[in-house]
Design a protein around this motif. Structure first.
Motif, PDB file in Angstrom:
ATOM      1  N   LEU A  49       1.138   3.167  -8.922  1.00 45.04           N
ATOM      2  CA  LEU A  49       1.178   4.626  -9.285  1.00 45.04           C
ATOM      3  C   LEU A  49       0.775   5.408  -7.944  1.00 45.04           C
ATOM      4  O   LEU A  49       1.174   6.531  -7.889  1.00 45.04           O
ATOM      5  CB  LEU A  49       0.031   4.844 -10.368  1.00 45.04           C
ATOM      6  CG  LEU A  49       0.606   4.254 -11.833  1.00 45.04           C
ATOM      7  CD1 LEU A  49      -0.490   4.513 -12.734  1.00 45.04           C
ATOM      8  CD2 LEU A  49       1.908   5.271 -12.188  1.00 45.04           C
ATOM      9  N   HIS A  50      -0.529   5.057  -7.261  1.00 48.70           N
ATOM     10  CA  HIS A  50      -1.033   5.842  -6.421  1.00 48.70           C
ATOM     11  C   HIS A  50      -0.874   5.091  -5.015  1.00 48.70           C
ATOM     12  O   HIS A  50      -1.570   5.399  -4.164  1.00 48.70           O
ATOM     13  CB  HIS A  50      -2.171   6.392  -6.538  1.00 48.70           C
ATOM     14  CG  HIS A  50      -3.028   5.545  -7.685  1.00 48.70           C
ATOM     15  ND1 HIS A  50      -3.793   6.307  -8.554  1.00 48.70           N
ATOM     16  CD2 HIS A  50      -2.858   4.224  -8.021  1.00 48.70           C
ATOM     17  CE1 HIS A  50      -4.071   5.350  -9.350  1.00 48.70           C
ATOM     18  NE2 HIS A  50      -4.002   4.197  -8.911  1.00 48.70           N
ATOM     19  N   TRP A  95      -3.725  -1.353  -1.862  1.00 51.99           N
ATOM     20  CA  TRP A  95      -3.911   0.084  -0.955  1.00 51.99           C
ATOM     21  C   TRP A  95      -3.150  -0.005   0.259  1.00 51.99           C
ATOM     22  O   TRP A  95      -3.819   0.731   1.211  1.00 51.99           O
ATOM     23  CB  TRP A  95      -5.055   0.540  -1.019  1.00 51.99           C
ATOM     24  CG  TRP A  95      -5.906   0.646  -2.385  1.00 51.99           C
ATOM     25  CD1 TRP A  95      -6.739   0.114  -2.905  1.00 51.99           C
ATOM     26  CD2 TRP A  95      -5.759   1.846  -3.221  1.00 51.99           C
ATOM     27  NE1 TRP A  95      -7.196   0.450  -4.209  1.00 51.99           N
ATOM     28  CE2 TRP A  95      -6.426   1.749  -4.395  1.00 51.99           C
ATOM     29  CE3 TRP A  95      -5.029   3.076  -3.093  1.00 51.99           C
ATOM     30  CZ2 TRP A  95      -6.482   2.486  -5.215  1.00 51.99           C
ATOM     31  CZ3 TRP A  95      -4.981   3.912  -4.321  1.00 51.99           C
ATOM     32  CH2 TRP A  95      -5.923   3.583  -5.405  1.00 51.99           C
ATOM     33  N   ASP A 416      -4.011   1.916 -14.604  1.00 49.79           N
ATOM     34  CA  ASP A 416      -4.971   2.298 -13.592  1.00 49.79           C
ATOM     35  C   ASP A 416      -4.251   2.058 -12.366  1.00 49.79           C
ATOM     36  O   ASP A 416      -4.567   2.482 -11.131  1.00 49.79           O
ATOM     37  CB  ASP A 416      -6.080   1.788 -13.515  1.00 49.79           C
ATOM     38  CG  ASP A 416      -7.228   2.140 -14.766  1.00 49.79           C
ATOM     39  OD1 ASP A 416      -7.531   3.404 -14.579  1.00 49.79           O
ATOM     40  OD2 ASP A 416      -7.568   1.160 -15.576  1.00 49.79           O
ATOM     41  N   TYR A 417      -2.862   1.071 -12.244  1.00 45.62           N
ATOM     42  CA  TYR A 417      -2.314   0.899 -11.102  1.00 45.62           C
ATOM     43  C   TYR A 417      -0.721   0.969 -11.275  1.00 45.62           C
ATOM     44  O   TYR A 417      -0.065   1.184 -10.410  1.00 45.62           O
ATOM     45  CB  TYR A 417      -2.709  -0.656 -10.286  1.00 45.62           C
ATOM     46  CG  TYR A 417      -4.349  -0.510  -9.892  1.00 45.62           C
ATOM     47  CD1 TYR A 417      -4.540  -0.077  -8.539  1.00 45.62           C
ATOM     48  CD2 TYR A 417      -5.258  -1.007 -10.926  1.00 45.62           C
ATOM     49  CE1 TYR A 417      -5.774   0.022  -8.200  1.00 45.62           C
ATOM     50  CE2 TYR A 417      -6.666  -0.909 -10.185  1.00 45.62           C
ATOM     51  CZ  TYR A 417      -6.801  -0.376  -8.801  1.00 45.62           C
ATOM     52  OH  TYR A 417      -8.140  -0.321  -8.511  1.00 45.62           O
TER      53      TYR A 417
ATOM     54  N   ILE B  81      -4.461   9.799 -13.935  1.00 50.47           N
ATOM     55  CA  ILE B  81      -4.817   8.846 -12.995  1.00 50.47           C
ATOM     56  C   ILE B  81      -4.427   8.751 -11.653  1.00 50.47           C
ATOM     57  O   ILE B  81      -5.035   8.666 -10.620  1.00 50.47           O
ATOM     58  CB  ILE B  81      -4.648   7.339 -13.798  1.00 50.47           C
ATOM     59  CG1 ILE B  81      -5.475   7.194 -14.996  1.00 50.47           C
ATOM     60  CG2 ILE B  81      -4.883   6.069 -12.929  1.00 50.47           C
ATOM     61  CD1 ILE B  81      -5.185   6.102 -16.189  1.00 50.47           C
ATOM     62  N   ARG B  82      -3.119   9.257 -11.736  1.00 52.77           N
ATOM     63  CA  ARG B  82      -2.554   9.411 -10.534  1.00 52.77           C
ATOM     64  C   ARG B  82      -3.214  10.328  -9.408  1.00 52.77           C
ATOM     65  O   ARG B  82      -3.452  10.235  -8.343  1.00 52.77           O
ATOM     66  CB  ARG B  82      -0.785   9.706 -10.332  1.00 52.77           C
ATOM     67  CG  ARG B  82      -0.210   8.623 -10.985  1.00 52.77           C
ATOM     68  CD  ARG B  82       1.360   8.900 -11.006  1.00 52.77           C
ATOM     69  NE  ARG B  82       1.910   8.922  -9.723  1.00 52.77           N
ATOM     70  CZ  ARG B  82       2.851   9.863  -9.348  1.00 52.77           C
ATOM     71  NH1 ARG B  82       3.473  10.554  -9.822  1.00 52.77           N
ATOM     72  NH2 ARG B  82       3.499   9.470  -8.055  1.00 52.77           N
ATOM     73  N   GLY B  85      -7.314   8.905  -9.353  1.00 51.92           N
ATOM     74  CA  GLY B  85      -7.542   7.470  -8.894  1.00 51.92           C
ATOM     75  C   GLY B  85      -8.032   6.589 -10.208  1.00 51.92           C
ATOM     76  O   GLY B  85      -7.958   7.073 -11.250  1.00 51.92           O
ATOM     77  N   PRO B  86      -7.608   5.227 -10.209  1.00 57.86           N
ATOM     78  CA  PRO B  86      -7.931   4.220 -11.111  1.00 57.86           C
ATOM     79  C   PRO B  86      -9.408   4.198 -11.622  1.00 57.86           C
ATOM     80  O   PRO B  86     -10.169   4.608 -10.808  1.00 57.86           O
ATOM     81  CB  PRO B  86      -7.775   2.894 -10.622  1.00 57.86           C
ATOM     82  CG  PRO B  86      -7.443   3.056  -9.117  1.00 57.86           C
ATOM     83  CD  PRO B  86      -7.473   4.674  -8.896  1.00 57.86           C
TER      84      PRO B  86
END
Ligand code: HEM
Ligand code: SF4
Lengths: 553, 105
Positions: A49-50, A95, A416-417, B81-82, B85-86
């Protein structure tokens, strides 16, 4: 412990160099994203996701202190100072930056590790019993077989484009800790007429259509293992459905063709290819087996351990919960909880990984394992060292006494991920674990496995949990479905849906009602949740989850 | 898919992997405050343009937002969330995951 030979080492280096060139070409624009994506996935690099996520293979979950220390270094230098241990006995870094990944892979190669075949429709990291080579109940160390399979499957030309991913698990004990019945192929060492061989299970799997594997051969001589496994994969490679991703796993192939047809085809293929296996694989296996020789056991005075056990209640509680019998009575197997109450299941900081490396080197024959329940295992700890090990773990905030208990929760990364998630799973795990810590009830509750997945793919093994939690999306709102009575062991079973789902606010109270209510259902104080569930059936548990005075969501 | 009236375009930075937003200047920014809010139709058009920058940003997609305040707010949890953050990181590593910190990188 197993060491790469020169060929392996060179192959891994070559792959890193190749990937470094691919990353350079991507960054320069010479490769498009569409061209690059399959290449990065082949090297274990996902985009979540990020951030990117790098998945590192830990074959059959075994590593030494030097490797663990290198994982710590990688986490500190190129990630955010931690790593995440997964149900596949792997570690993920959440990350990394794209340009750093080749350096990370080089650092892994320095200690004989890599990220190959952690993705894609290939034979994935072979998983095994985290207590392999140590457990008192073991017939045979399953890791030589796992390593043989790893060598055979790595870059196997016929099996790089299977219909779908393919997962193999091996256990050497009658008590199955490797969830073999939920894998595409499960191998269990068994004894027949004094000889040790393998029971072969196929067609297990979780995900959208969970299935318990079935025995396709109840006894296979060890020397037939490789041709037989190759026959299975080969039959699957031909019959497996490539038209529909959701029907492509071998579990569906077995389901659609029937076990008997599969067996006939596999046996026929096996007879065909067996003559081609001239015994070289057996020489290789003998070589590998020698490398997995047990450490030189030491005998030591356990008086200090006995004294500490008798006088220190915190140490005693940890021993009672986190130790497993070793085949050498002077030793114990230590499971280190990476599930501190309220923490993210499976997340370990660089400092914690270094502490684990030190402990393994100083006190435990330099061996570490990752378990599928996202904990770290010290397989060979002389009892005389246990007190020191516990103290060192406590200093590293790793001495939680909760193995196998309600707060020892498996949770996938969830929303969350994970880009595929339909709901969060980590915060649910954190809240359940904190809540039961507050209630101080987990030792009374006894053995209980809660497993949480953030979507239907079931990376968190919720189907085989005593209490499974599946996070779904219902019109934009998280909804958590509970399953009951799943079992991940030799008596594997898929859990049954308990009823309507719960919202994010309701799920933790619902689990609390269920688990605390179960205390009143126990026949004896020692009865565990699964036994009670099997004795009583779903009804009393559903009544706890959905009390009459409450309207279900 | 229900068409939202207000949308932003997000993607992942090729080099860093972090989330970035399409701006009125037709560039990418890690700062949601810089994101251009678009109608469903405009977003679909802009997405084509955004997709021509794949050597900079990958996985461009349209996310519905609530545009009633100065900084657009994602209306889906996943997109929130993006942005933020988580959940555990938001508790543990807040300064690092705050969008402003990323923007300053
Ligand atoms: C970026 C993160 C991840 C992605 C995209 C992902 C994707 C998937 C998908 C698509 C499936 C279903 C496959 C199928 O049935 O054909 C699956 C299953 C599975 N994954 Fe993951 N996963 C991720 C993370 C993880 C993690 C962190 C773990 C370990 C904690 C894991 C372990 C598993 C397991 C055990 C299964 C189910 C067993 C099976 O049917 O093979 N995955 N995953
Ligand atoms: S179960 Fe779903 S949400 Fe969880 S890691 Fe797997 S794919 Fe992601």
């Amino acid at each position: 412990m197993y060491h790469y030979n020169d060929f392996d080492t060179q192959a891994v280096r070559d792959r890193v160099d190749q990937f470094r060139a691919q990353v350079d070409r991507r960054i320069s624009g010479a490769l498009t994203e569409d061209e690059f994506k399959p290449l990065r996935l082949m090297n274990g690099l996902y985009l979540q996701l990020h951030a990117y996520m790098l998945r590192v293979a830990i074959p059959y979950g075994t590593l030494n202190g030097r490797q663990m220390r290198q994982l710590a270094m990688i986490g500190d230098r190129w990630d955010r100072g931690y790593g995440h241990f997964t149900t596949r006995q792997n570690i993920q870094f959440n990350w990394p930056k794209l340009k750093d990944v080749p350096d990370m892979l080089d650092a892994l190669a320095d200690v004989g590790m890599h990220a190959i075949q952690t993705s894609g429709n290939t034979i994935r990291n072979v998983t095994s019993d985290q207590f392999a080579g140590a457990a008192a109940d073991e017939l045979m160390d399953p890791r030589p077989v796992a390593e043989l399979l790893r060598q055979w499957s790595t870059d196997h030309p016929e099996f790089q484009y299977l219909p779908r991913k393919f997962k193999i698990a091996v256990t050497g004990s009658p008590n199955d800790r490797a969830v073999t019945k939920a894998h595409d192929i499960g191998l269990r060492m068994v004894e027949q007429d004094g000889a040790t061989g393998v029971e072969v299970i196929i067609g297990g799997g979780l995900g959208r259509t969970p299935m318990i594997g079935q025995v396709v051969r109840d006894f296979l001589a060890l020397e037939d293992l490789l041709p037989y496994v190759e026959a299975i994969v080969s039959v699957y490679n031909q019959l497996g459905r490539r038209d529909n991703k959701y029907k492509a796993r071998i579990k569906i192939t077995v389901h659609e063709n029937g076990l008997d047809t599969m067996r006939d085809l596999i046996e026929a293929r096996f007879a065909e290819i067996k003559p081609g296996f001239t015994g070289i694989d057996q020489d290789v296996l003998a070589d590998i087996t020698a490398q997995f020789a047990a450490p030189t056991w030491v005998t030591s005075d356990t008086a200090a351990f006995d004294a500490a056990y008798a006088t220190n209640p915190v140490f005693r509680s940890w021993c009672d919960t986190n130790l497993t019998d070793h085949k050498n009575p002077d030793y114990a197997i230590v499971t280190v909880s990476v599930k501190k109450h309220g923490a993210v299941p499976g997340d370990a900081t660089g400092d914690q990984m270094r502490a684990l490396a030190d402990i393994a080197e100083d006190f435990a024959h330099d061996e570490l394992r990752i378990s599928h329940s996202q904990n770290v295992v010290l397989p060979h700890v002389p009892k005389a060292h246990l007190f020191k090990v516990w103290q060192a773990l406590r200093d590293a905030d790793l001495a939680t006494a909760n193995i196998g208990l309600v707060s020892d929760i498996i949770a996938c990364p969830g929303m969350d991920y994970c880009a595929l998630a339909t709901a969060r799973s980590i915060p649910v795990a954190q809240q359940i674990s904190s809540r039961f810590e507050d209630l101080k009830a987990e030792h009374d509750i006894g053995p209980l496995q809660i497993k949480i997945s953030g979507c239907i793919n079931a990376c968190g093994h919720h189907h085989v949990a005593h209490i499974g939690i599946l996070g779904l999306d219902r019109a934009g709102v998280e909804s958590y479905q509970i399953t009951l009575g799943g079992d991940a062991t030799e008596s594997a079973a898929i859990g049954q849906r308990a009823g309507p789902g719960f919202s994010a606010d309701e799920i933790v109270p619902a689990i609390e009602r269920l688990v605390m209510g179960f205390l009143d259902l126990k026949e004896t104080p020692d009865e565990d949740f699964l036994t009670a569930y099997r004795r009583l059936g779903a009804k009393p548990f559903q009544d706890l989850l959905y009390p009459k005075d409450r309207t279900a969501a | 898919m229900a068409k939202s009236e207000h949308n932003v375009i997000s993607g992942n930075d090729l080099l860093g992997g972090h989330v970035v937003y399409w701006t009125a200047q037709e560039t990418w920014s890690a700062d949601m405050g810089q994101a251009v809010v678009l109608s469903a139709q405009d977003a679909a058009n802009e997405l084509n343009l955004a997709n021509t920058t794949q050597n900079e940003t990958v996985g461009a997609e349209i996310n519905p937002v609530d545009a009633s305040s100065a900084i657009p707010k994602p209306t889906k949890r996943r997109d929130a969330i993006r942005l933020n953050g988580p959940s555990p990181e938001v508790m543990v590593f807040l300064p690092d995951t705050a969008p402003a910190a990323i923007a300053a990188e």
